[in-house]
Design a protein around this motif. Structure first.
Motif, PDB file in Angstrom:
ATOM      1  N   ALA A  70     -20.993  31.831  37.756  1.00  0.00           N
ATOM      2  CA  ALA A  70     -21.274  31.205  39.054  1.00  0.00           C
ATOM      3  C   ALA A  70     -22.708  30.681  39.114  1.00  0.00           C
ATOM      4  CB  ALA A  70     -21.027  32.214  40.179  1.00  0.00           C
ATOM      5  N   LEU A  71     -23.652  31.452  38.580  1.00  0.00           N
ATOM      6  CA  LEU A  71     -25.044  31.015  38.564  1.00  0.00           C
ATOM      7  C   LEU A  71     -25.237  29.814  37.637  1.00  0.00           C
ATOM      8  CD1 LEU A  71     -26.817  34.491  38.497  1.00  0.00           C
ATOM      9  CD2 LEU A  71     -26.683  32.906  40.416  1.00  0.00           C
ATOM     10  N   GLU A  72     -24.534  29.783  36.512  1.00  0.00           N
ATOM     11  CA  GLU A  72     -24.648  28.650  35.593  1.00  0.00           C
ATOM     12  C   GLU A  72     -24.089  27.382  36.229  1.00  0.00           C
ATOM     13  OE1 GLU A  72     -25.589  26.559  32.085  1.00  0.00           O
ATOM     14  OE2 GLU A  72     -26.307  28.408  33.022  1.00  0.00           O
ATOM     15  N   GLN A 127     -25.337  22.074  38.680  1.00  0.00           N
ATOM     16  CA  GLN A 127     -25.341  21.247  39.880  1.00  0.00           C
ATOM     17  C   GLN A 127     -26.749  20.734  40.159  1.00  0.00           C
ATOM     18  OE1 GLN A 127     -22.665  20.499  41.653  1.00  0.00           O
ATOM     19  NE2 GLN A 127     -23.496  19.626  43.558  1.00  0.00           N
ATOM     20  N   ALA A 128     -27.737  21.606  39.998  1.00  0.00           N
ATOM     21  CA  ALA A 128     -29.126  21.200  40.222  1.00  0.00           C
ATOM     22  C   ALA A 128     -29.601  20.236  39.134  1.00  0.00           C
ATOM     23  CB  ALA A 128     -30.026  22.433  40.264  1.00  0.00           C
ATOM     24  N   LEU A 129     -29.167  20.465  37.883  1.00  0.00           N
ATOM     25  CA  LEU A 129     -29.620  19.645  36.769  1.00  0.00           C
ATOM     26  C   LEU A 129     -29.195  18.195  36.923  1.00  0.00           C
ATOM     27  CD1 LEU A 129     -30.854  19.349  33.905  1.00  0.00           C
ATOM     28  CD2 LEU A 129     -28.604  19.994  32.999  1.00  0.00           C
ATOM     29  N   TYR A 130     -27.962  17.957  37.397  1.00  0.00           N
ATOM     30  CA  TYR A 130     -27.427  16.598  37.408  1.00  0.00           C
ATOM     31  C   TYR A 130     -27.523  15.912  38.768  1.00  0.00           C
ATOM     32  CZ  TYR A 130     -25.676  17.499  32.759  1.00  0.00           C
ATOM     33  OH  TYR A 130     -25.600  17.786  31.416  1.00  0.00           O
ATOM     34  N   PRO A 182     -16.036  23.684  33.611  1.00  0.00           N
ATOM     35  CA  PRO A 182     -15.741  24.740  32.623  1.00  0.00           C
ATOM     36  C   PRO A 182     -16.178  26.130  33.077  1.00  0.00           C
ATOM     37  CG  PRO A 182     -16.651  22.812  31.530  1.00  0.00           C
ATOM     38  CD  PRO A 182     -16.793  22.575  33.004  1.00  0.00           C
ATOM     39  N   PHE A 183     -17.263  26.200  33.831  1.00  0.00           N
ATOM     40  CA  PHE A 183     -17.723  27.510  34.281  1.00  0.00           C
ATOM     41  C   PHE A 183     -16.887  28.024  35.446  1.00  0.00           C
ATOM     42  CE2 PHE A 183     -21.320  25.694  32.066  1.00  0.00           C
ATOM     43  CZ  PHE A 183     -21.743  26.746  31.295  1.00  0.00           C
TER      44      PHE A 183
END
Length: 439
Positions: free
Chosen positions: A59-61, A66-69, A140-141
């Motif tokens: 969930a954290l990944e 989400q923040a990265l993209y 995927p996560f």
């Protein structure tokens, strides 16, 4: 004629000892049921705890991607690089930190070093129209979390079966102890009766000796059953993650068969369906490289190579960047074919698991039908023994039958009762196995 009350009492005790579930009066102690052990195993299993941690990590990944993209990347960069020279113009020798254009000098080539570098910038990189990428990379996560939940449920299911099987074995050991206790109580009462008959010269001293021998035999068996019970209870505690070494009394258990789910999706096959979806998500991510990727870039601050001009070299820049893969040797098509082939494998696993568990359930139903037939035979044998005992009692009253014959029939009847008990324990184990595969 005063012998009749004693033999009547003996027969009553024999009948009581042969009731299913017979046992001496036990001390009132707190019982532990199957739910206590199953819940303890679920709470302490390191595998289940690890899977729960993996769910949180996934969930954290997903949030990080989400923040990265979708979120801007803001960075502060700075550099101070000095490249002094020694000027030899006009025959002199003069060091210069930032040369104004010396022709003859010793040091780095000014065309390369520019005399130094002085930077202090804040840069911003904002992905444009990248929400679909964030969702694709996070998928995927999300699926991994669903797979993790499926693994947790399967792990809990495995734990429940293992603990329940061990619990049934413990109950079997305990009932064998109770059977032996009942027989010992019977032998004690019988010895008192036989002793009175010996004193009255109605029976021989050897009859009393036979009762004593049989009593010692049953005491020895009880030690073995009690040892097995303690061993299996401690193993039950180990499976449940309990450190308690106290031997407690277990509550009765009567499992019932669940309705057959038939050849449908089950807890054993959900993992394969999710694995197939995960492959599809990876294919989606692979295909993102063929979509144009736009980024807005900007920076502002100090940027100069000439130290004296530093106060006038503050500024900014802005623009966009584009990355678009046009051709890479048909890798997109090849990877899609690979994904489809791997998904076929998961489909094969799924169908095999459904068929395999269906066959296992049918096998268990067949074994249960066989056990029920055997239990019916045991009931008929017990009824036959009861008839023989009634006839033997009359012969004993008339002095026509040695007591050893009566004891032998009693022992045989108790053995049949014990075999019926073991058969019932096996029936509970089979029902537990059926419910395990019927999930």
């Amino acid at each position: 004629m005063d012998r009749h009350p004693w033999f009547s009492k003996l027969t009553t005790l024999l009948a009581l000892s042969l009731q299913l579930g017979m046992g001496v009066v036990r001390a009132q102690v707190a019982q532990r049921g199957i739910t206590y052990y199953v819940e303890s195993a679920r709470q302490t299993s390191p595998l289940l705890l690890d899977n729960r941690n993996q769910l949180q990590a996934n969930a954290l990944e997903a949030q990080r991607l989400q923040a990265l993209y979708t979120k801007p990347l803001v960075q502060l960069t700075g550099a101070a690089q000095f490249a002094p020279i020694v000027s030899t113009d006009n025959g002199g020798v003069r060091p210069e930190l930032n040369s104004r254009g010396a022709d003859q000098y010793i040091g780095y080539d000014l065309a390369v070093s520019n005399g130094g570098l002085y930077q202090g910038l804040i840069s911003v990189n904002q992905p444009l129209s990248n929400l679909f990428r964030a969702k694709a990379y996070a998928e995927p996560f999300v699926l991994a979390s669903q797979i993790g939940q499926t693994v947790i449920r399967l792990g809990q299911h495995d734990v429940e079966r293992a603990v329940t099987d061990q619990y049934i074995l413990c109950l079997q050991d305990r009932l064998q102890v109770q059977y032996t206790d009942s027989l010992l109580q019977l032998m004690a009462e019988q010895r008192g009766i036989v002793r009175k008959f010996v004193e009255s010269s109605l029976l021989k001293q050897s009859d009393l000796t036979l009762v004593d021998i049989e009593t010692e035999t049953q005491r020895n068996l009880r030690v073995g059953y009690q040892t097995a019970y303690r061993r299996d209870v401690l193993e039950l505690n180990a499976l449940s993650g309990l450190t308690d070494t106290t031997v407690v009394e277990l509550a009765p258990l009567q499992l019932m068969m669940n309705a057959d789910i038939g050849p449908v999706e089950s807890g054993f096959t959900r993992r394969y369906a999710l694995d197939s979806l995960a492959l599809g998500a990876q294919q989606t991510i692979f295909e993102l490289r063929y979509k144009p990727q736009w980024n807005f870039i900007a920076n502002g601050g100090l940027n100069t190579s000439y130290l004296p001009d530093l106060p006038r070299r503050f500024g900014f820049s802005a623009g966009v960047s584009l990355i678009w893969t046009l051709y890479d040797g048909h890798q997109k098509l090849l990877n899609a074919q690979r994904t489809a082939i791997l998904q076929q494998s998961y489909g094969n696993y799924r169908r095999f698991a459904i068929n395999q568990n269906g066959v296992r359930r049918e096998r268990i139903r067949g074994e249960l039908r066989g056990l029920e037939s055997r239990l019916l035979v045991y009931q008929q044998q017990i009824a036959g023994y009861q008839s023989v005992l009634a006839s033997y009692r009359r012969e004993l009253l008339q002095g026509q039958l040695p007591i050893i014959n009566y004891i032998t029939v009693v022992k045989n009847m108790v053995a049949v009762r014990r075999d019926a008990l073991l058969l019932e324990s096996n029936r509970q184990l089979l029902i537990n196995a059926f419910n395990y595969y019927n999930w």
